[in-house]
Design a protein around this motif. Structure first.
Motif, PDB file in Angstrom:
ATOM      1  N   ALA A 203       0.842  -1.206  -0.001  1.00 21.26           N
ATOM      2  CA  ALA A 203      -0.064  -0.157  -0.016  1.00 21.26           C
ATOM      3  C   ALA A 203       1.039   1.245  -0.038  1.00 21.26           C
ATOM      4  O   ALA A 203       0.552   2.118  -0.677  1.00 21.26           O
ATOM      5  CB  ALA A 203      -0.963   0.156   1.166  1.00 21.26           C
ATOM      6  N   HIS A 204       1.810   1.396   0.627  1.00 19.24           N
ATOM      7  CA  HIS A 204       2.789   2.593   0.695  1.00 19.24           C
ATOM      8  C   HIS A 204       3.519   2.650  -0.546  1.00 19.24           C
ATOM      9  O   HIS A 204       3.661   3.910  -0.961  1.00 19.24           O
ATOM     10  CB  HIS A 204       3.950   2.367   2.003  1.00 19.24           C
ATOM     11  CG  HIS A 204       4.442   3.714   1.918  1.00 19.24           C
ATOM     12  ND1 HIS A 204       5.668   4.184   1.538  1.00 19.24           N
ATOM     13  CD2 HIS A 204       4.194   4.830   2.743  1.00 19.24           C
ATOM     14  CE1 HIS A 204       6.069   5.503   1.889  1.00 19.24           C
ATOM     15  NE2 HIS A 204       4.947   5.904   2.530  1.00 19.24           N
ATOM     16  N   LEU A 205       4.045   1.610  -1.236  1.00 15.53           N
ATOM     17  CA  LEU A 205       4.554   1.794  -2.470  1.00 15.53           C
ATOM     18  C   LEU A 205       3.535   2.306  -3.509  1.00 15.53           C
ATOM     19  O   LEU A 205       3.893   3.253  -4.336  1.00 15.53           O
ATOM     20  CB  LEU A 205       5.221   0.408  -2.999  1.00 15.53           C
ATOM     21  CG  LEU A 205       6.686   0.123  -2.556  1.00 15.53           C
ATOM     22  CD1 LEU A 205       6.779   0.091  -1.161  1.00 15.53           C
ATOM     23  CD2 LEU A 205       7.183  -1.153  -3.092  1.00 15.53           C
TER      24      LEU A 205
ATOM     25  N   ASP B 109      12.166   5.929   4.502  1.00 14.56           N
ATOM     26  CA  ASP B 109      12.092   5.756   5.914  1.00 14.56           C
ATOM     27  C   ASP B 109      10.594   6.192   6.397  1.00 14.56           C
ATOM     28  O   ASP B 109      10.661   6.592   7.583  1.00 14.56           O
ATOM     29  CB  ASP B 109      13.298   6.445   6.664  1.00 14.56           C
ATOM     30  CG  ASP B 109      13.642   5.859   7.979  1.00 14.56           C
ATOM     31  OD1 ASP B 109      12.907   4.856   8.458  1.00 14.56           O
ATOM     32  OD2 ASP B 109      14.302   6.250   8.643  1.00 14.56           O
ATOM     33  N   CYS B 110       9.843   6.099   5.514  1.00 15.12           N
ATOM     34  CA  CYS B 110       8.562   6.591   5.744  1.00 15.12           C
ATOM     35  C   CYS B 110       7.430   5.962   6.695  1.00 15.12           C
ATOM     36  O   CYS B 110       7.439   4.492   6.532  1.00 15.12           O
ATOM     37  CB  CYS B 110       7.590   6.954   4.503  1.00 15.12           C
ATOM     38  SG  CYS B 110       6.150   7.886   4.859  1.00 15.12           S
ATOM     39  N   GLY B 111       6.974   6.392   7.486  1.00 16.61           N
ATOM     40  CA  GLY B 111       5.865   5.443   8.339  1.00 16.61           C
ATOM     41  C   GLY B 111       4.763   5.629   8.039  1.00 16.61           C
ATOM     42  O   GLY B 111       3.952   5.141   8.842  1.00 16.61           O
ATOM     43  N   CYS B 112       4.200   6.474   7.008  1.00 23.02           N
ATOM     44  CA  CYS B 112       2.975   6.747   6.780  1.00 23.02           C
ATOM     45  C   CYS B 112       2.225   5.569   6.168  1.00 23.02           C
ATOM     46  O   CYS B 112       2.878   4.721   5.750  1.00 23.02           O
ATOM     47  CB  CYS B 112       2.737   7.878   5.640  1.00 23.02           C
ATOM     48  SG  CYS B 112       2.612   7.910   4.134  1.00 23.02           S
ATOM     49  N   THR B 113       0.789   5.490   6.242  1.00 23.43           N
ATOM     50  CA  THR B 113       0.140   4.118   5.924  1.00 23.43           C
ATOM     51  C   THR B 113      -0.013   4.173   4.222  1.00 23.43           C
ATOM     52  O   THR B 113      -0.155   2.984   3.875  1.00 23.43           O
ATOM     53  CB  THR B 113      -1.246   4.129   6.699  1.00 23.43           C
ATOM     54  OG1 THR B 113      -1.857   5.270   6.216  1.00 23.43           O
ATOM     55  CG2 THR B 113      -1.033   3.923   8.033  1.00 23.43           C
ATOM     56  N   ASP B 114      -0.231   5.333   4.018  1.00 31.83           N
ATOM     57  CA  ASP B 114      -0.954   5.314   2.489  1.00 31.83           C
ATOM     58  C   ASP B 114      -0.012   5.982   1.246  1.00 31.83           C
ATOM     59  O   ASP B 114      -0.408   6.110   0.133  1.00 31.83           O
ATOM     60  CB  ASP B 114      -2.254   5.980   2.516  1.00 31.83           C
ATOM     61  CG  ASP B 114      -2.330   7.138   3.212  1.00 31.83           C
ATOM     62  OD1 ASP B 114      -1.132   7.776   3.352  1.00 31.83           O
ATOM     63  OD2 ASP B 114      -3.300   7.707   3.171  1.00 31.83           O
ATOM     64  N   GLY B 115       1.215   6.365   1.729  1.00 31.76           N
ATOM     65  CA  GLY B 115       1.825   6.848   0.692  1.00 31.76           C
ATOM     66  C   GLY B 115       1.550   8.378   0.238  1.00 31.76           C
ATOM     67  O   GLY B 115       2.044   8.914  -0.552  1.00 31.76           O
ATOM     68  N   HIS B 116       0.624   8.894   1.314  1.00 29.39           N
ATOM     69  CA  HIS B 116       0.140  10.294   1.013  1.00 29.39           C
ATOM     70  C   HIS B 116       0.211  11.191   2.531  1.00 29.39           C
ATOM     71  O   HIS B 116      -0.482  11.879   2.741  1.00 29.39           O
ATOM     72  CB  HIS B 116      -1.481  10.427   0.509  1.00 29.39           C
ATOM     73  CG  HIS B 116      -1.475   9.866  -0.842  1.00 29.39           C
ATOM     74  ND1 HIS B 116      -1.213  10.730  -1.858  1.00 29.39           N
ATOM     75  CD2 HIS B 116      -1.681   8.774  -1.404  1.00 29.39           C
ATOM     76  CE1 HIS B 116      -1.444  10.070  -2.951  1.00 29.39           C
ATOM     77  NE2 HIS B 116      -1.651   8.870  -2.658  1.00 29.39           N
TER      78      HIS B 116
ATOM     79  N   LYS C  32       2.785  14.459   6.384  1.00 28.40           N
ATOM     80  CA  LYS C  32       3.055  14.152   4.985  1.00 28.40           C
ATOM     81  C   LYS C  32       3.814  12.639   4.906  1.00 28.40           C
ATOM     82  O   LYS C  32       4.258  12.238   5.741  1.00 28.40           O
ATOM     83  CB  LYS C  32       4.155  15.570   4.909  1.00 28.40           C
ATOM     84  CG  LYS C  32       3.496  16.744   5.049  1.00 28.40           C
ATOM     85  CD  LYS C  32       4.518  17.831   4.737  1.00 28.40           C
ATOM     86  CE  LYS C  32       3.718  18.899   4.648  1.00 28.40           C
ATOM     87  NZ  LYS C  32       4.685  20.197   4.447  1.00 28.40           N
ATOM     88  N   CYS C  33       3.977  12.733   3.560  1.00 28.23           N
ATOM     89  CA  CYS C  33       4.855  11.337   3.129  1.00 28.23           C
ATOM     90  C   CYS C  33       6.084  11.665   2.851  1.00 28.23           C
ATOM     91  O   CYS C  33       6.177  12.415   2.005  1.00 28.23           O
ATOM     92  CB  CYS C  33       3.931  10.527   1.972  1.00 28.23           C
ATOM     93  SG  CYS C  33       4.958   9.215   1.134  1.00 28.23           S
ATOM     94  N   VAL C  34       7.121  11.147   3.798  1.00 27.29           N
ATOM     95  CA  VAL C  34       8.431  11.542   3.463  1.00 27.29           C
ATOM     96  C   VAL C  34       9.022  11.050   2.189  1.00 27.29           C
ATOM     97  O   VAL C  34       9.826  11.836   1.614  1.00 27.29           O
ATOM     98  CB  VAL C  34       9.335  10.878   4.666  1.00 27.29           C
ATOM     99  CG1 VAL C  34      10.810  11.324   4.636  1.00 27.29           C
ATOM    100  CG2 VAL C  34       8.900  10.862   5.952  1.00 27.29           C
ATOM    101  N   ALA C  35       8.534  10.092   1.620  1.00 29.86           N
ATOM    102  CA  ALA C  35       8.818   9.682   0.174  1.00 29.86           C
ATOM    103  C   ALA C  35       8.620  10.525  -0.697  1.00 29.86           C
ATOM    104  O   ALA C  35       9.309  10.956  -1.546  1.00 29.86           O
ATOM    105  CB  ALA C  35       8.231   8.240   0.020  1.00 29.86           C
TER     106      ALA C  35
HETATM  107 ZN   LIG Z   1       4.637   7.745   3.285  1.00 31.03          ZN
END
Ligand SMILES: [Zn+2]
Ligand SMILES: [Zn+2]
Length: 318
Positions: A50-52, A253-260, A278-281
């Motif tokens: 989901a993050h990718l 190194d992002c910890g967000c769930t959804d890439g957003h 925010k999504c670090v990616a």
């Molecule tokens: Zn993220």
């Protein structure tokens, strides 16, 4: 046009898709396929994917404990061709030499992330550096000397003072530097006064010098630390990316769930509050894209990781 999931649904999971077809839909958003070097393994396979998918990232390198091989296999099975992995284990425990060795034999392509309360040039880390050279895999290290919260303690302290000696002593070890002390020391004006220093970068910092002088050092641009360095001084950033275009690797190194940015509060790290929600990616890909030429961008988000992790060149795209 079908999105990737719909497309997979149409052709069925048993059909082996040409890799280029899979990447085609994922390459559009950033203009190049993206490989995330620094992605911590999540418990459920779907959460990793989901993050990718949410952040427009094609493939990622899972950072895991040496004991996580079964979980890695589950993620790789759920998304064939999209995940490689690194393993970590505390090098102060002698039995972990065997655990790290076995992980590499089982397919791990590097050590990481190595985040321990052990000095950069101490005997424990030296054991890991030597083992990485023996096994011909890179070692990714978290360098941090300023607490994010009270009594956190330092991680691989001694970077600015002692790491050059290590690079010299272990010429056959491939090092990947990451985190606060690594990126803050791109500026010559840094003396551990803050986790994330702000303002223009003073040229001549130790990290900049080491990346230029040592063929066995690479930089992982993940996390708030990498994003902060890239965001301080646009003119410097463009020049830095150009000069070290073969030595830098995108990671989230992002910890967000959804890439957003979903679910990210940065509550354990108040100094990184600017990235809360925010999504670090996404944030780091955005600054890279506006600061680098298309060719350099592609090297940093895809090619360099493939070279370093010895992934087949045929997986390159565009
Ligand atoms: Zn993220
Ligand atoms: Zn880290």
């Amino acid at each position: 046009m079908l999105n990737r999931r719909q497309f997979l649904g149409v052709v069925g999971a048993s059909v082996s898709l040409p890799a280029a077809t899979l990447r085609g839909s994922q390459a559009n958003e950033w203009g190049a396929s993206v490989f995330d070097l620094h992605f911590h393994l999540r418990g459920q396979p779907a959460a990793n994917i989901a993050h990718l998918d949410g952040a427009g990232i094609a493939n990622a390198n899972l950072l895991t404990r040496a004991s996580a091989v079964d979980q890695v296999t589950a993620v790789q099975t759920a998304a064939p061709g999209r995940f490689t992995w690194f393993c970590s284990a505390d090098p102060s425990r002698p039995e972990n030499v065997e655990a790290l060795t076995q992980s590499v034999k089982a397919g791990a392509r590097g050590f990481g992330e190595m985040k321990y309360h052990l000095t950069t040039d101490g005997p424990e880390f030296r054991r890991a550096y030597a083992l990485a050279a023996d096994l011909k895999v890179p070692i990714l290290i978290h360098f941090q000397e300023v607490d994010h919260f009270e009594n956190e303690g330092t991680w691989s302290p001694g970077f600015a003072k002692n790491f050059e000696r290590i690079l010299k002593a272990y010429p056959n070890t491939t090092f990947i530097g990451h985190a606060d002390a690594f990126w803050a020391n791109v500026s010559a004006a840094y003396h551990n006064e803050a986790a994330y220093p702000s303002g223009p970068i003073v040229r001549g910092g130790i990290t900049d010098k080491l990346l230029g002088d040592y063929a066995n050092l690479f930089g992982d641009l993940s996390a708030n630390s990498g994003n902060n360095m890239l965001s301080r001084d646009p003119e410097f950033t463009a020049d830095f990316l150009r000069r070290h275009q073969n030595k830098l690797l995108f990671g989230s190194d992002c910890g967000c769930t959804d890439g957003h940015g979903g679910g990210v509060g940065q509550t354990n790290n108040p100094a990184a509050a600017r990235l809360a929600g925010k999504c670090v990616a996404r944030e780091t890909l955005t600054v890279l894209k506006r600061s680098a030429s298309p060719q350099t961008f592609r090297k940093i988000v895809w090619d360099n990781a493939h070279t370093l992790l010895k992934l087949p060149a045929s997986r390159n795209s565009q």
